[in-house]
Design a protein around this motif. Structure first.
Motif, PDB file in Angstrom:
ATOM      1  N   UNK A 192      15.905 -22.352  -1.480  1.00 52.45           N
ATOM      2  CA  UNK A 192      14.423 -22.687  -1.466  1.00 52.45           C
ATOM      3  C   UNK A 192      13.865 -23.929  -1.201  1.00 52.45           C
ATOM      4  N   UNK A 193      14.409 -25.025  -1.647  1.00 56.92           N
ATOM      5  CA  UNK A 193      13.804 -26.777  -1.826  1.00 56.92           C
ATOM      6  C   UNK A 193      14.820 -27.152  -0.894  1.00 56.92           C
ATOM      7  N   UNK A 194      15.408 -26.447   0.032  1.00 56.60           N
ATOM      8  CA  UNK A 194      16.094 -27.311   1.558  1.00 56.60           C
ATOM      9  C   UNK A 194      15.022 -28.356   2.150  1.00 56.60           C
ATOM     10  N   UNK A 195      14.252 -27.581   2.187  1.00 51.30           N
ATOM     11  CA  UNK A 195      13.179 -28.454   3.052  1.00 51.30           C
ATOM     12  C   UNK A 195      12.020 -29.184   2.479  1.00 51.30           C
ATOM     13  N   UNK A 196      12.544 -29.004   0.843  1.00 46.39           N
ATOM     14  CA  UNK A 196      10.952 -30.088   0.200  1.00 46.39           C
ATOM     15  C   UNK A 196      11.817 -31.528  -0.513  1.00 46.39           C
ATOM     16  N   UNK A 219      -0.742 -34.232  -5.674  1.00 44.94           N
ATOM     17  CA  UNK A 219      -2.208 -33.314  -5.275  1.00 44.94           C
ATOM     18  C   UNK A 219      -2.957 -34.393  -4.358  1.00 44.94           C
ATOM     19  N   UNK A 220      -2.637 -36.139  -4.595  1.00 41.62           N
ATOM     20  CA  UNK A 220      -3.182 -36.438  -3.860  1.00 41.62           C
ATOM     21  C   UNK A 220      -2.374 -37.791  -2.693  1.00 41.62           C
ATOM     22  N   UNK A 221      -0.934 -37.124  -3.167  1.00 40.53           N
ATOM     23  CA  UNK A 221      -0.191 -37.365  -2.023  1.00 40.53           C
ATOM     24  C   UNK A 221       0.386 -37.187  -0.648  1.00 40.53           C
ATOM     25  N   UNK A 222       0.292 -37.916   0.557  1.00 41.64           N
ATOM     26  CA  UNK A 222       0.369 -37.460   1.841  1.00 41.64           C
ATOM     27  C   UNK A 222       1.466 -37.150   1.858  1.00 41.64           C
ATOM     28  N   UNK A 223       1.631 -36.588   1.057  1.00 35.63           N
ATOM     29  CA  UNK A 223       3.650 -35.595   1.590  1.00 35.63           C
ATOM     30  C   UNK A 223       3.452 -34.346   0.463  1.00 35.63           C
ATOM     31  N   UNK A 224       2.225 -34.318  -0.336  1.00 30.54           N
ATOM     32  CA  UNK A 224       1.752 -33.147  -1.193  1.00 30.54           C
ATOM     33  C   UNK A 224       2.185 -31.676  -0.693  1.00 30.54           C
ATOM     34  N   UNK A 225       2.135 -31.147   0.565  1.00 25.63           N
ATOM     35  CA  UNK A 225       2.877 -30.287   0.870  1.00 25.63           C
ATOM     36  C   UNK A 225       4.666 -29.996   1.028  1.00 25.63           C
ATOM     37  N   UNK A 226       5.156 -30.899   1.243  1.00 26.48           N
ATOM     38  CA  UNK A 226       6.489 -31.262   0.684  1.00 26.48           C
ATOM     39  C   UNK A 226       6.842 -31.373  -0.954  1.00 26.48           C
ATOM     40  N   UNK A 227       6.461 -31.776  -1.531  1.00 28.61           N
ATOM     41  CA  UNK A 227       7.159 -32.246  -2.487  1.00 28.61           C
ATOM     42  C   UNK A 227       6.848 -30.635  -3.794  1.00 28.61           C
ATOM     43  N   UNK A 228       7.752 -31.171  -4.107  1.00 29.25           N
ATOM     44  CA  UNK A 228       8.301 -29.999  -5.213  1.00 29.25           C
ATOM     45  C   UNK A 228       8.421 -30.465  -6.735  1.00 29.25           C
ATOM     46  N   UNK A 229       7.690 -30.370  -7.273  1.00 26.04           N
ATOM     47  CA  UNK A 229       7.620 -30.789  -8.810  1.00 26.04           C
ATOM     48  C   UNK A 229       8.676 -29.639  -9.608  1.00 26.04           C
ATOM     49  N   UNK A 230       9.670 -30.638 -10.641  1.00 27.49           N
ATOM     50  CA  UNK A 230      10.567 -30.015 -11.818  1.00 27.49           C
ATOM     51  C   UNK A 230      10.233 -31.328 -12.372  1.00 27.49           C
TER      52      UNK A 230
END
Length: 375
Positions: A192-196, A219-230
């Motif tokens: 589920x994180x392969x493209x993150x 939330x302010x990053x240009x790559x917000x939609x690609x980032x997965x936080x843990x």
């Protein structure tokens, strides 16, 4: 040596002090020492068990942080201290106070650790970095430490703080050490994180750790939609952070991990962020570096963790989510440079190998024994 650790809470996976104590105890046993512990919990080999102590208001705050206080049963403490060659007291609470009195009566050498930063107290009672309040807490702790010659400090930062607050002890700067299992071996991401882009932060979910800064930065990053936080850990602010993170396109993972699983998470992560404003050391950041992660660390004036940054590219302005977002985007956009820095951080982390740290700790214990014999 027969070494006794005295600590209110020993077998806890969400308490950095407990985890470090377990590691030191195991490493000392591997070196041939007999190590036993006075603590709360269930009866096990090598443990002297005392019951929990409930303190009005304070227990509620402690439980919210995943911690507790121990009831200093005199008979149990006396039996344990009679057995040992040297006792090491971890926390400045009633269990240690009673234990030190008994050690003095029995003429047993002892040392102590300084693990509780004044700001850990002031932040969690709503006073933040109030200078008067922190001075008051350091003064209160000094009453406990004033008759203890040898004191273990996990970082130069906290040793300098104690000197600044007029502590007269012999301070031994010894890192809590990185377990040798934390290695830079790349682990495949879960499906589920392969493209993150996986960004991890390890630590208790409490007000001074500032997980909110990382959420706002993503939330302010240009790559917000690609980032997965843990967020590895748990604490009193977990539910608040979950609500705050609802604005992110990818829901963060909030979870406590056993060590083997945490290592895998670090090995498949892309970046490590340490946003905490208050830290005596933050061994979790060192562990991430040992696994090959490039860190981005708050430059807070009351945190030791900034000492681990190789240069300013791994630092962000304390409490500034805009600056953190900029640093996150930089490392995402400079993959080749990140690989080079990864190697530098792995090499740097080797200076904090737990075996090296335990050797220094042994020397401190021996110094206390030698001092006691010379008297």
């Amino acid at each position: 040596m027969n070494i006794l650790f005295v600590i209110d809470q020993y077998n806890s996976h969400n308490n950095g002090i407990s985890i470090s104590t377990v590691r030191f105890a195991n490493c000392l046993r591997n070196e041939g020492h007999d190590v036993r512990i006075v603590t709360t919990g269930t009866k096990q080999d090598n443990l002297y068990i005392v019951p929990e102590r409930h303190v009005i208001i304070a227990t509620r705050f402690a439980h919210a942080q995943g911690q507790l206080f121990a009831n200093p049963q005199k008979t149990t403490l006396k039996n344990a201290i009679e057995w040992c060659d040297v006792a090491h007291f971890i926390m400045p609470w009633k269990l240690s106070k009673k234990g030190i009195k008994i050690a003095k009566k029995l003429n047993k050498p002892f040392t102590a650790a300084f693990h509780v930063q004044a700001e850990n107290v002031t932040y969690n009672i709503g006073l933040g970095n109030n200078k008067f309040a922190t001075k008051l807490v350091y003064w209160y702790f000094r009453r406990f430490y004033k008759n203890i010659k040898h004191v273990h400090c996990p970082s130069k930062f906290i040793a300098d703080e104690l000197v600044a607050h007029n502590y007269k002890n012999e301070l031994h700067i010894i890192s809590n050490g990185i377990n040798e299992n934390f290695l830079p071996i790349k682990c495949e991401k879960p499906q589920e994180y392969m493209d993150k882009i996986v960004i991890t932060m390890v630590g208790r979910h409490s007000i001074e750790k500032r997980q909110d800064i990382l959420i706002n930065a993503v939330a302010k990053s240009k790559y917000c939609d690609k980032i997965q936080l843990i967020f590895a850990g748990k604490g009193p602010k977990t539910e608040y952070y979950k609500k705050l993170a609802k604005k992110l396109p990818n829901p963060p993972e909030f979870k406590s991990y056993i060590q083997s699983d945490l290592i895998k998470v670090l090995q498949y992560s892309d970046l490590y962020v340490h946003a905490s404003e208050v830290e005596i050391e933050a061994i979790s950041c060192l562990e991430a570096m040992a696994c090959g992660l490039v860190p981005i660390i708050s430059n807070s004036p009351v945190s030791a963790t900034k000492q681990f940054a190789i240069d300013d590219k791994s630092l962000f302005n304390n409490g500034d989510s805009d600056d953190l977002a900029t640093k996150i985007d930089y490392w995402i956009e400079h993959e080749e440079e990140k690989k080079q820095y990864s190697e530098k951080y792995v090499k740097y982390a080797q200076n904090y190998n737990i075996k090296t740290c335990v050797t220094k700790f042994e020397k401190m214990l021996q110094a206390a024994i030698d001092d006691n014999q010379s008297k």
